[in-house]
Design a protein around this motif. Sequence first.
Motif, PDB file in Angstrom:
ATOM      1  N   UNK A   4      20.855  33.101 -22.259  1.00  0.00           N
ATOM      2  CA  UNK A   4      20.459  33.241 -20.979  1.00  0.00           C
ATOM      3  C   UNK A   4      19.164  33.494 -20.615  1.00  0.00           C
ATOM      4  N   UNK A   5      18.429  32.964 -19.556  1.00  0.00           N
ATOM      5  CA  UNK A   5      17.331  33.122 -19.093  1.00  0.00           C
ATOM      6  C   UNK A   5      17.290  33.327 -17.663  1.00  0.00           C
ATOM      7  N   UNK A   6      16.207  34.448 -17.367  1.00  0.00           N
ATOM      8  CA  UNK A   6      16.039  34.940 -16.130  1.00  0.00           C
ATOM      9  C   UNK A   6      14.973  34.264 -15.517  1.00  0.00           C
ATOM     10  N   UNK A   7      15.050  33.944 -14.093  1.00  0.00           N
ATOM     11  CA  UNK A   7      13.961  33.160 -13.592  1.00  0.00           C
ATOM     12  C   UNK A   7      12.983  34.129 -13.016  1.00  0.00           C
ATOM     13  N   UNK A   8      11.634  33.585 -13.090  1.00  0.00           N
ATOM     14  CA  UNK A   8      10.718  34.567 -12.817  1.00  0.00           C
ATOM     15  C   UNK A   8      10.554  34.410 -10.976  1.00  0.00           C
TER      16      UNK A   8
ATOM     17  N   UNK B 219      12.889  21.902 -18.052  1.00  0.00           N
ATOM     18  CA  UNK B 219      13.101  20.875 -19.044  1.00  0.00           C
ATOM     19  C   UNK B 219      13.030  21.288 -20.408  1.00  0.00           C
ATOM     20  N   UNK B 220      12.339  22.435 -20.758  1.00  0.00           N
ATOM     21  CA  UNK B 220      12.211  22.919 -22.027  1.00  0.00           C
ATOM     22  C   UNK B 220      13.533  23.552 -22.415  1.00  0.00           C
TER      23      UNK B 220
ATOM     24  N   UNK C 264       8.068  20.593  -7.094  1.00  0.00           N
ATOM     25  CA  UNK C 264       8.354  21.720  -7.853  1.00  0.00           C
ATOM     26  C   UNK C 264       6.813  21.893  -8.654  1.00  0.00           C
ATOM     27  N   UNK C 265       6.301  23.173  -8.859  1.00  0.00           N
ATOM     28  CA  UNK C 265       5.063  23.240  -9.543  1.00  0.00           C
ATOM     29  C   UNK C 265       5.651  23.047 -11.076  1.00  0.00           C
ATOM     30  N   UNK C 266       4.570  22.216 -11.421  1.00  0.00           N
ATOM     31  CA  UNK C 266       4.688  21.775 -13.119  1.00  0.00           C
ATOM     32  C   UNK C 266       5.182  22.977 -14.251  1.00  0.00           C
ATOM     33  N   UNK C 267       4.538  24.008 -13.768  1.00  0.00           N
ATOM     34  CA  UNK C 267       5.351  25.212 -14.608  1.00  0.00           C
ATOM     35  C   UNK C 267       6.836  25.484 -14.776  1.00  0.00           C
ATOM     36  N   UNK C 268       7.226  25.240 -13.398  1.00  0.00           N
ATOM     37  CA  UNK C 268       8.752  25.449 -13.082  1.00  0.00           C
ATOM     38  C   UNK C 268       9.646  24.585 -13.797  1.00  0.00           C
TER      39      UNK C 268
ATOM     40  N   UNK D 284      17.936  24.057 -25.438  1.00  0.00           N
ATOM     41  CA  UNK D 284      19.417  24.809 -25.304  1.00  0.00           C
ATOM     42  C   UNK D 284      20.502  24.024 -25.108  1.00  0.00           C
ATOM     43  N   UNK D 285      20.442  22.855 -24.351  1.00  0.00           N
ATOM     44  CA  UNK D 285      21.472  22.017 -23.722  1.00  0.00           C
ATOM     45  C   UNK D 285      21.630  20.854 -24.864  1.00  0.00           C
ATOM     46  N   UNK D 286      20.582  20.210 -25.047  1.00  0.00           N
ATOM     47  CA  UNK D 286      20.483  19.065 -25.754  1.00  0.00           C
ATOM     48  C   UNK D 286      20.579  19.212 -27.363  1.00  0.00           C
TER      49      UNK D 286
END
Length: 149
Positions: A45-49, A99-100, A90-94, A105-107
């Motif tokens: 899981x990942x929490x969005x900032x 994408x990371x 979207x800001x590139x950081x987001x 995780x997905x691929x």
Amino acid sequence: INAEYMGSVLGSIAMESRDAADLPAVQQGEHVWDSALNDLSSQWSASLTAEELAALHTAANAIVQASAPDSSVDAAALSLPAVDEAIHKLPTTVSARLLRLRDEQLLRGRGFTVLKGIPVAEWGDALAAAAFLVISRLLDYLRPQNAAG
């Protein structure tokens, strides 16, 4: 998010799909689910900032505003170009983080991840649906979950 509402929104978009014949008959690798992973939920899981949520909110709001002047999502008016335009803003950081997560995780990982922190109840169905579309389109093609949409 109301499933019927999401079905109407997703059903109105020209879906891009891949042929099921391209999928392997048997899934193997790290992405295959193992119930022992339940104890490792922090690893899948990942929490969005706050920054990511603010950017996602802005992108979703742009889609809602472009879709209907009264700030509701008209499923027939919601278009893929509006979603793509929001993604490009979207800001590139987001986008880089999402994408990371997709790549790791997905691929190449478990095949799924749980994104935490989107205030669905606070944002309401229209904004949450638009945010879902932004995330989904950024990660891959939009397509129905099953034959029923």
